[in-house]
Write an enzyme that holds these catalytic residues in place. Structure first.
Site, short mmCIF file in Angstrom:
data_model
loop_
_atom_site.label_atom_id
_atom_site.label_comp_id
_atom_site.label_asym_id
_atom_site.label_seq_id
_atom_site.Cartn_x
_atom_site.Cartn_y
_atom_site.Cartn_z
CE LYS A 203 0.09 4.11 6.99
NZ LYS A 203 -0.77 4.63 5.92
CE LYS A 256 3.13 7.12 7.47
NZ LYS A 256 2.04 7.54 6.61
ZN LIG Z 1 -5.22 5.27 4.30
#
Ligand SMILES: [Zn+2]
Length: 333
Positions: A203, A256
């Site tokens: 992420k 992501k």
């Molecule tokens: Zn968070």
């Protein structure tokens, strides 16, 4: 795939356009199929009843109270979308994000209601503290530092309460070290060894999350998330992050955002051959919606192109705010 050393012919014997001449032929040789089965639809649950408030920067996306969320889930199921992921906005925020791991918290109650009314729908819960803390950070903050190990303990507690409420899968999104292992251990010790973990494994600290923070009301009050989320410039590091999460017990690994990181999705898929998810995030959604509304692009066409590209890059699953629009288009409804 044809090995590059195999001679496949050359022009004029070989004309690649032959298989592009007719729509049916194009359908027959298409390499990547986009299916509603691949979608996970994100939902934002807020306190109250009969609340359905559109997120300004994300047309078509709403903050919904539990009763409305349940109705939405029934619609999602009707469109044959197999799963939702829930984000909660609590009544009260505090320093330790207490409502995140409260069995009467917003998500725990929402999960119970959804599983009662729409039991076949797979309910995934986002596991993090940032929506629940008064400072908007993903963990406990002390002297300006976001603590890792102490925060991980709370995340494991949070995941357990989600499982106890009936969640089918938990999805830690914090990017702290060791959280997958802590959650796996906590779930196993309490009899939830069959609840899978989808980890936000790679992420990135991304500007594309802007509209989400309006939807989840989770902007940090000071500082940013660069001390735990990844530097957009790195992709070798993504492989290390993903490897670590797999070792700790992740069943599905996620990259992501999706669109600016298609190369990372491909590397992760090639290297690990794990079920791989990609989060087509709020900023990616809002850009397409905005350009579509201005008449600058054909929104539906671009939506399908983007989702197909994410699948082509190697994602098996796509978390996307387009899930309902795309499902309608794919089914012709
Ligand atoms: Zn968070």
């Amino acid at each position: 795939m044809i090995p590059t050393d195999v001679k496949t012919g050359s022009y004029p014997n070989l004309r690649l356009r032959r298989l592009r001449m007719k729509g049916v032929l194009r359908d027959m040789v298409r390499e990547t199929e986009l299916s509603t089965d691949d979608f996970i639809y994100p939902l934002f649950v807020v306190p109250g009843t009969n609340v359905r408030k559109e997120v300004k920067s994300m047309p078509g996306v709403y903050q919904m109270s539990i009763d409305q969320t349940v109705r939405e889930c029934a619609d999602v199921k009707k469109l044959c979308i197999p799963a939702v992921i829930l984000f909660g906005i609590p009544e009260h925020k505090d320093e330790l994000g207490s409502e995140a791991y409260d069995e009467a918290g917003i998500i725990q109650m929402a999960v119970r209601s959804i599983k009662k009314e729409v039991p076949e729908l797979i309910v995934i819960t986002d596991v993090c503290l940032c929506e629940y803390t008064s400072h908007g950070h993903c963990g406990i903050v002390k002297d300006g530092e976001i603590l890792n190990d102490e925060s991980v303990e709370l995340l494991a507690k949070e995941a357990l309460t989600h499982a106890q409420a009936g969640a089918d899968m938990v999805a830690p999104s914090d990017m702290f070290d060791g959280r997958v292992k802590a959650i796996r251990t906590m779930l196993d010790e309490n009899g939830y060894q069959n609840i899978p973990i989808m980890s936000y494994a790679a992420k990135y600290a991304s500007g594309f999350y802007g509209p989400f923070r309006e939807a989840a009301e989770s902007s940090p009050k000071f500082g940013d998330r660069r001390s735990h989320q990844m530097d957009p410039a790195n992709s070798d590091e993504a492989l290390r992050e993903v490897a670590l999460d797999i070792e700790e017990g992740a069943d599905i690994v996620m990259v992501k955002p999706a669109l600016p990181y298609l190369d990372v999705i491909r590397r992760v898929k090639d290297r690990f051959q794990m079920p791989t998810a990609a989060y087509n995030v709020s900023g990616e959604y809002s850009m397409i919606k905005a350009a579509g509304r201005n008449g600058w692009i054909d929104e539906q066409r671009v939506m399908i192109e983007v989702l197909t590209a994410i699948r082509r890059a190697g994602a098996d699953l796509i978390l996307t705010y387009f899930a309902k629009d795309a499902a309608r288009l794919l089914s012709g409804k």
